[in-house]
Design a protein around this motif. Structure first.
Motif, PDB file in Angstrom:
ATOM      1  N   GLU A   6      -0.321   1.401  -5.594  1.00  0.00           N
ATOM      2  CA  GLU A   6       0.312   0.134  -4.856  1.00  0.00           C
ATOM      3  C   GLU A   6       0.313   0.426  -3.222  1.00  0.00           C
ATOM      4  O   GLU A   6       0.054   1.472  -2.875  1.00  0.00           O
ATOM      5  CB  GLU A   6       1.511  -0.352  -5.350  1.00  0.00           C
ATOM      6  N   ARG A   7       0.572  -0.497  -2.353  1.00  0.00           N
ATOM      7  CA  ARG A   7       0.791  -0.422  -1.160  1.00  0.00           C
ATOM      8  C   ARG A   7      -0.277   0.003  -0.501  1.00  0.00           C
ATOM      9  O   ARG A   7      -0.275   0.648   0.582  1.00  0.00           O
ATOM     10  CB  ARG A   7       2.076   0.310  -0.533  1.00  0.00           C
ATOM     11  N   MET A   8      -1.410  -0.594  -0.880  1.00  0.00           N
ATOM     12  CA  MET A   8      -2.696   0.030  -0.221  1.00  0.00           C
ATOM     13  C   MET A   8      -3.544  -1.207  -0.014  1.00  0.00           C
ATOM     14  O   MET A   8      -4.052  -1.829  -0.695  1.00  0.00           O
ATOM     15  CB  MET A   8      -3.827   0.822  -1.311  1.00  0.00           C
ATOM     16  N   TRP A  41      -7.350   1.493  -0.899  1.00  0.00           N
ATOM     17  CA  TRP A  41      -7.569   1.315  -2.148  1.00  0.00           C
ATOM     18  C   TRP A  41      -8.818   1.762  -2.883  1.00  0.00           C
ATOM     19  O   TRP A  41      -8.918   2.319  -3.954  1.00  0.00           O
ATOM     20  CB  TRP A  41      -7.073  -0.152  -2.744  1.00  0.00           C
ATOM     21  N   LYS A  43      -2.384  -8.505  -3.794  1.00  0.00           N
ATOM     22  CA  LYS A  43      -1.876  -7.122  -3.943  1.00  0.00           C
ATOM     23  C   LYS A  43      -2.571  -6.214  -2.896  1.00  0.00           C
ATOM     24  O   LYS A  43      -2.078  -5.254  -2.266  1.00  0.00           O
ATOM     25  CB  LYS A  43      -2.163  -6.491  -5.440  1.00  0.00           C
ATOM     26  N   ARG A  96      -3.471  -7.210   0.040  1.00  0.00           N
ATOM     27  CA  ARG A  96      -3.127  -7.670   1.353  1.00  0.00           C
ATOM     28  C   ARG A  96      -4.371  -8.115   1.918  1.00  0.00           C
ATOM     29  O   ARG A  96      -4.629  -8.040   3.271  1.00  0.00           O
ATOM     30  CB  ARG A  96      -2.528  -6.422   2.198  1.00  0.00           C
TER      31      ARG A  96
END
Length: 491
Positions: free
Chosen positions: A71-73, A78, A300, A302
């Motif tokens: 996450e947060r990628m 990712w 997810k 972004r």
């Protein structure tokens, strides 16, 4: 094989969308027929809603074991942690188990057909056969494509500086020559021809990842064999910036470049299309091409908000996908439909044409159109019998005010009771009929010991590249690419 599903409310896109009529569905040899067949198995569907089986028009089976790990990628970071090339050859047992697991999760959310854009690692027949045989074992319908690319580098690679030599080599990757990839795909089309629940599509990973030789070869195969094409297009701002640089001869447009290579037609499906321009949408509509919308993974990673309402106004068909498990964490069409409807409100301040009924069509009939199967996506006489039964005593439907809206906005997959694929019950009372679920879960638990070890190695190897990638992304996010798909500057 004969089946009669009796007493269900049957959803019909041209019928009452709030309280669908109660009627019976009769099936012979996988086809919906008008009259009850003799000696048919009776499925009592009283108090249930019958839906056409959903078409997951964008699916990657290879990373289901990585669900919940990332996450947060943003997309490019990712990709460095998730793509099969970074993991290398996997055990045969893992290939089979992950395919069964991803397909089973699809069935549990009413998905009866998946378009698996699969990156084969290694690029060989043994790997392909294990995956195709697993789908056959499960009994789900699959439109399979081998993802091809002969430009191996990450999309962000052109904007990177000061990377250690070893890390840069990893980011840039290695690719098999175009002619070899085309020959492999063509050979598989003949060796394992479409039959039963399996058919073929073609998938250049993305225009910017393919030489003209590779794109031209795919265009020829699509034309000769009448095969649908699925390709990632304009998923991120980085890809859009790259297009502006690569395709100057085509006005900086991926879409015009695809048209120039003979790959913009009514067989073409543009996956994501987040950063597509209004002028390009007109070209897509004129060619009869479709967009495959993946709202959950777009959020997810972004990547931005696709202009789906604008695409609809332009006359572009819209199908839906669930994308990778590592960037959506679940193969759930209910989540995709809900996100499709809600996200348009962030781009369109006034009511538009993207409503619950549009989302249902995207998941059914328009998804069927994307894969070239007009005999799927509706519950009418003459259609193939892909059917999902949902329990209407679930609290999501109490009271039942609008079946369509409550499916799209309230369902999670919890109420899915029975799933039929081509007239065969493959999920009954929430339990798979074709495989041993308990055995599969036990096998996955054993395989995860090795997978987690290997995943940790990928994370460690990627570590030196993460900050340079984020720095490059920050710079690219400042670039004007002529279109906006994000609500913030990206800073």
């Amino acid at each position: 094989m004969s089946l009669s599903i009796v007493g269900a409310r049957v959803w019909d896109s041209d019928g009452d969308l709030d309280l669908p009529a109660v009627r019976d569905l009769h099936i012979t040899d996988g086809v919906i027929v008008a009259e009850p067949p003799p000696q048919a198995e009776i499925v009592d569907a009283t108090g249930m809603l019958a839906l056409p089986g959903f078409v997951n028009a964008h699916h990657h089976s290879y990373d289901v074991l990585a669900k919940g790990l990332l996450e947060r990628m943003p997309f490019d970071v990712w990709a460095l942690h998730s793509q099969p090339a970074y993991f290398g050859r996997r055990p045969a047992a893992e290939l089979r188990a992950r395919t069964l697991l991803s397909g089973l999760e699809c069935l549990r959310s009413g998905i009866t057909t998946i378009q698996d854009m699969c990156s084969l690692v290694p690029f060989d027949e043994q790997t392909l056969d294990i995956i195709l045989d697993a789908y056959a074992e499960l009994g789900i319908r699959v439109v399979f494509s081998v993802a091809v690319r002969d430009v191996a580098a990450l999309d962000i690679a052109a904007y990177l500086t000061d990377l250690p030599t070893e890390t840069l080599a990893w980011v840039q990757g290695r690719a098999t020559p175009a002619a070899e990839q085309l020959a492999f795909v063509q050979a598989q089309l003949k060796r394992r021809p479409a039959t039963g629940l399996r058919s073929w599509a073609l998938s250049p990973s993305g225009p910017q990842r393919c030489s003209d030789e590779l794109l031209d070869g795919i265009a020829a195969l699509s034309q000769d064999d009448n095969l649908p094409v699925f390709t990632h297009v304009y998923e991120t701002r980085v890809q859009t910036a790259r297009a502006r640089d690569l395709y100057r001869a085509s006005g900086g447009s991926m879409i015009r470049h695809l048209a120039d290579r003979g790959l913009l037609s009514d067989r073409t499906n543009l996956v994501h299309a987040v950063w597509i321009t209004p002028a390009e949408l007109e070209l897509v509509a004129g060619a009869g091409s479709a967009i495959v919308h993946n709202p959950v993974s777009n959020m997810k990673l972004r990547s931005g908000i696709a202009p789906i309402a604008a695409a609809q106004r332009a006359g572009v068909p819209i199908a839906l996908g669930c994308d990778n498990c590592s960037c959506g964490d679940t193969h759930n069409m209910f989540q995709a439909m809900k996100a499709m409807c809600l996200l348009t409100g962030l781009r369109e301040p006034l009511p538009d044409g993207i409503d619950a009924a549009a989302a249902m069509r995207a998941a059914t009939s328009e998804g069927a159109g994307a894969i070239g199967r007009p005999d799927l996506g509706a519950l009418q006489v003459g259609q193939r019998a892909d059917i999902t039964l949902i329990k209407l005593d679930d609290l999501a439907y109490v009271p039942l005010n609008s079946a369509t809206r409550q499916v799209v906005f309230g369902e999670s997959g919890r109420a899915v009771q029975t799933v039929v694929v081509d007239g065969r019950v493959v999920l009954r009372d929430g339990v798979a009929t074709t495989i041993d679920e308990a055995a599969l879960q036990a096998e996955v638990a054993e395989l995860m010991v090795g997978f987690r070890r290997d995943f940790a190695g990928v994370v460690e190897r990627a570590r030196p590249a993460v900050q340079p990638l984020l720095a490059a992304l920050a710079l690219v996010n400042e670039r004007d690419v002529g279109v906006s798909a994000q609500l913030t500057s990206g800073r």
